[in-house]
Design an enzyme around this catalytic site. Sequence first.
Site, PDB file in Angstrom:
ATOM      1  N   ASN A  86       0.808  -1.222   0.000  1.00  0.00           N
ATOM      2  CA  ASN A  86       0.000   0.000   0.000  1.00  0.00           C
ATOM      3  C   ASN A  86       0.838   1.268   0.000  1.00  0.00           C
ATOM      4  OD1 ASN A  86       0.489  -1.259   2.652  1.00  0.00           O
ATOM      5  ND2 ASN A  86      -0.409   0.619   3.467  1.00  0.00           N
ATOM      6  N   CYS A 127      -2.338   4.273   7.893  1.00  0.00           N
ATOM      7  CA  CYS A 127      -2.984   3.220   8.669  1.00  0.00           C
ATOM      8  C   CYS A 127      -2.363   3.057  10.045  1.00  0.00           C
ATOM      9  CB  CYS A 127      -2.900   1.901   7.937  1.00  0.00           C
ATOM     10  SG  CYS A 127      -3.507   1.996   6.260  1.00  0.00           S
TER      11      CYS A 127
HETATM   12  N1  PMP Z   1      -3.761  -4.215   4.541  1.00  0.00           N
HETATM   13  C1  PMP Z   1      -3.317  -3.283   3.681  1.00  0.00           C
HETATM   14  C2  PMP Z   1      -2.366  -3.695   2.590  1.00  0.00           C
HETATM   15  C3  PMP Z   1      -3.734  -1.945   3.803  1.00  0.00           C
HETATM   16  O1  PMP Z   1      -3.295  -1.030   2.960  1.00  0.00           O
HETATM   17  C4  PMP Z   1      -4.634  -1.598   4.842  1.00  0.00           C
HETATM   18  C5  PMP Z   1      -5.085  -0.165   5.015  1.00  0.00           C
HETATM   19  N2  PMP Z   1      -5.851   0.302   3.946  1.00  0.00           N
HETATM   20  C6  PMP Z   1      -5.089  -2.613   5.701  1.00  0.00           C
HETATM   21  C7  PMP Z   1      -4.622  -3.903   5.519  1.00  0.00           C
HETATM   22  C8  PMP Z   1      -6.050  -2.320   6.825  1.00  0.00           C
HETATM   23  O2  PMP Z   1      -7.226  -1.770   6.350  1.00  0.00           O
HETATM   24  P1  PMP Z   1      -8.339  -1.182   7.366  1.00  0.00           P
HETATM   25  O3  PMP Z   1      -7.647  -0.088   8.142  1.00  0.00           O
HETATM   26  O4  PMP Z   1      -9.378  -0.674   6.447  1.00  0.00           O
HETATM   27  O5  PMP Z   1      -8.801  -2.266   8.227  1.00  0.00           O
END
Ligand code: PMP
Length: 382
Positions: free
Chosen positions: A149, A320
């Site tokens: 990400n 995140c």
């Molecule tokens: N895995 C990846 C690769 C992420 O980029 C993210 C955040 N978008 C997450 C997990 C966790 O997502 P969330 O905060 O929506 O639970």
Amino acid sequence: MKGYFDYASGCPVDERVLEAMLPYFKIPGNPSSVHSQGYQAREAIEKARESVAELIEAEPNEIIFTSGATESNNLALIGFALRNKDKGRHIITSKIEHMSILNPCKFLQKNGFEISYVPVDKDGIVDLSFIENSIREDTILISIQHANNEIGTIQPIEEIKEISGNIPLHVDATASLGKIEVDIQTLKADLVTLSSNDIYGPRGVGALFVRKGVKLHPLILGGGQERGLRSGTENVAGIVGFGVAAEITKKEYKEESERLKRFRDRIIENVLKIENSYLNGHRERRLPNNVNVRFSYIEGESLVLSLDMEGIQASTGSACSSKTLQPSHVLTAIGLKHEEAHGSLLITLGRYNTEDDVNKLIEVLPSAVERLRMMSPLYRRR
Ligand code: PMP
């Protein structure tokens, strides 16, 4: 949404998704109730399950709805480990996974499991021979993300599957879904994490693909919803939104990714004209919407604030993780020094970016970098 370049941190809900969700906020029926109102809610959930399954070429009964990618990753790692600990206590993952993988791994380590962390090269590609050499008799799970990400690097999942043979494979496809093909027939993964918001659905919804025959221990216990793997009354409107977002993605993602790729390449080409600027992540094996660049002598955070004043929203890296002064673990894993990691800027493109947005970014960025460098004693003292 003009000037928004932070789609990896959050996507707006598509109008078509919102429209489809609205009636379901008013339906009172509990999907587990047997009366007509309950049935209406149940039917909507099952339709959404079909749409999400279809997007990744899975069967509907292989989709478990969760509260998002974080929960799906926790269920995949901890749920799998708890249920399969009789077979072994060794798990392999990479150093550049999202914190919702790395922190469950830390938890498992404290509770009697052993974790091998696969290093990556300077472009962020996992070391395949390290994976091969790490596999042991008691390895029960391999968890590797589909794409990163932050730096957008796409991993060779099919090669990992070839190396690992019958060892169950979990793939976090949060960043790749809707950008590149996520097809479980090709990936041959046993568990796959999916997130609704990353494909313009609502937040607070996600899913875990659980291949038929793979056994997990639930993390949330209660009334036994979602085949006993995730109890709690379902988020009906949210799940409906995720389903519609998946249908739109299935139809439109290829064309959308082509458009974003053209924007991405124009941005990379222009940004790298700025002196002492470098691309983070792989040049080709890269998500079509990701640009991650670093500039010597400046601080990413100041650049983000400076761009915001010009009407452009970008990021320094992962939004995140909680706010810490530590540099991104992804950027340090690809070999960047602390100051290099701190000088990085993450630009992520999405559905509503226009040519005008891109033109403005290309115009504004060089002068923002120049202005900050003029204020930097390090730059002046070179
Ligand atoms: N895995 C990846 C690769 C992420 O980029 C993210 C955040 N978008 C997450 C997990 C966790 O997502 P969330 O905060 O929506 O639970």
